[in-house]
Design a protein around this motif. Sequence first.
Motif, short mmCIF file in Angstrom:
data_model
loop_
_atom_site.label_atom_id
_atom_site.label_comp_id
_atom_site.label_asym_id
_atom_site.label_seq_id
_atom_site.Cartn_x
_atom_site.Cartn_y
_atom_site.Cartn_z
N ASN A 37 0.79 -1.23 0.00
CA ASN A 37 0.00 0.00 0.00
C ASN A 37 0.82 1.28 0.00
O ASN A 37 0.26 2.38 0.07
N THR A 38 2.14 1.20 -0.08
CA THR A 38 2.95 2.42 -0.18
C THR A 38 2.92 2.95 -1.61
O THR A 38 2.53 2.26 -2.55
N PHE A 39 3.40 4.16 -1.76
CA PHE A 39 3.37 4.86 -3.05
C PHE A 39 4.24 4.18 -4.10
O PHE A 39 5.38 3.82 -3.84
N ARG A 40 3.67 4.03 -5.28
CA ARG A 40 4.43 3.57 -6.43
C ARG A 40 4.41 4.63 -7.52
O ARG A 40 5.45 5.11 -7.94
N TYR A 41 3.20 4.98 -7.99
CA TYR A 41 3.04 5.99 -9.04
C TYR A 41 1.79 6.83 -8.77
O TYR A 41 0.84 6.36 -8.14
N VAL A 42 1.78 8.03 -9.34
CA VAL A 42 0.53 8.68 -9.71
C VAL A 42 0.39 8.43 -11.21
O VAL A 42 1.26 8.80 -11.99
N ASP A 43 -0.70 7.77 -11.58
CA ASP A 43 -0.93 7.43 -12.98
C ASP A 43 -1.89 8.42 -13.62
O ASP A 43 -2.76 9.00 -12.95
N ALA A 44 -1.74 8.60 -14.93
CA ALA A 44 -2.64 9.46 -15.70
C ALA A 44 -3.22 8.66 -16.87
O ALA A 44 -2.49 7.95 -17.57
N TYR A 45 -4.53 8.80 -17.05
CA TYR A 45 -5.26 8.19 -18.15
C TYR A 45 -6.07 9.28 -18.84
O TYR A 45 -6.36 10.32 -18.23
N ARG A 46 -6.45 9.03 -20.09
CA ARG A 46 -7.32 10.00 -20.75
C ARG A 46 -8.41 9.29 -21.52
O ARG A 46 -8.27 8.15 -21.96
N SER A 47 -9.52 10.02 -21.71
CA SER A 47 -10.69 9.47 -22.38
C SER A 47 -11.53 10.62 -22.92
O SER A 47 -11.54 11.72 -22.34
N THR A 48 -12.25 10.36 -24.00
CA THR A 48 -13.24 11.34 -24.47
C THR A 48 -14.64 10.97 -24.01
O THR A 48 -15.53 11.82 -24.01
#
Length: 470
Positions: free
Chosen positions: A71-82
């Motif tokens: 449960n520790t930090f790995r990433y902040v992820d970004a996704y996109r969608s229309t």
Amino acid sequence: MKRAYATLLALCLALFGAFAAAGPAHAAPMTIINGTQFTDTSGGPVHAHGGGVLKVGSFYYWFGENRNADNTFRYVDAYRSTDLKNWEFRNHVLTQSSAFELATANIERPKVMYNAATGKYVMWMHKENGVDYSEARAAVAVSDTVDGNYTWQGSFRPLDQHMSRDITVFVDTDGTGYMVSAARENYDLQIYRLTADYTGIADLVADPWHGGHREAPALFKRNGVYFMLTSAATGWNPNQQQYATATSLAGPWTAMTNVGDSTAYGSQTAYVLPVQGTSGTSYLYLGDRWGNSFGGTVNDSRYVWLPLAFPTSTSLSMSWAPEVTVDTALGTVTGTSATYNTLIARHSGKCADVTSQSLWSGAQIKQYDCNGGNNQKYWFKSIDSGYYQLIVRNSSLCVQANASTVTQEDCNATTTSQQWSLTTSGNYVNVKSRAGGGCLDVNGASTANSAAVITYTCNGGTNQQWTRGS
């Protein structure tokens, strides 16, 4: 001839440029299945837990937590969608290697805002040391592009004195930026005005619910009224969400009022997304069903997205819907209405029950004393020529016939082992598997609790006759 050709070529190039500049086509309406672990366009799980959404042009960008197994930090992820359903993974925009203090840290509830004056994208988040919650700090990172690598700016306590845990951000119609965070061991929920570049705290605007013990804030504005939606502080376990309203962020704010059911349908507030289109603006609740609440980790979490309704200009309501249809072009969000039934075995008077109220795939269906639990309620969703999926209210998973068991599994409308036909005889119904042709059956005609529900050759036995209860 050469002049005509040149003119035609120029026209084609101009049209191509116009189409290219127009960006992606308007998205078609999409139906989102609630209470599930979303997948991206490559088939991998979407890890955007505790996240927020920012619209840039025609794209919605969703940022959130992707954690390690502990449960520790790995990433902040970004996704996109229309269309808010088909999410393309873009980047690990913040990682353990982004800064020295992120190597062993916990990052929660990242939210991104755009500063029109500086042209920067600014991420705010809650930062801890990766071991416990003693730091209670806010943190900031910035980027020149929405889904680029964010540069760490550091962590701190607001105004060098206030604890800061669950947070959200908000940009008002005049361009002023705000951050809201849970403070004083989550007993206070404080509203801060940000500096002009959105990277620092300018002042404390309000502490309206002092001692209220609230967290998971989501702040939005509708027709001049500010809404603050929050949860109680019960760790990973879901609880009663509440909201308050004001016509000024400085207040006065109303007292908190309950919304939804006693567990927010098994979720906790992450964000409220305005979906603006040609027909107006709708508001979509984005919630996390935390994996830690049912024996997993953050990365096992599921998503609960629900349309918000507004009976009056200052009131809010939220109801369960197993599916939500979103039309980002029109700006409409609608929930599917569903009727849930119990299945009561004629011979025993007991209900078909997902064992231990499990939310996991593979959990068996057994019979148990009827108790009104959501693990005993099924939506008979019509899918094809007289066949139905039986979708469990508790887990959003589908009842599936296997060789020797009946279990709940991830729904797949093309899987015939999840398709059932119904034959009514008097007050009772036989439930027959499309895949194997066997009937839903209490093994051995047992009348005991926890007797397995299986499929067996249809024989008219009372242990294959079911009442659909309400």
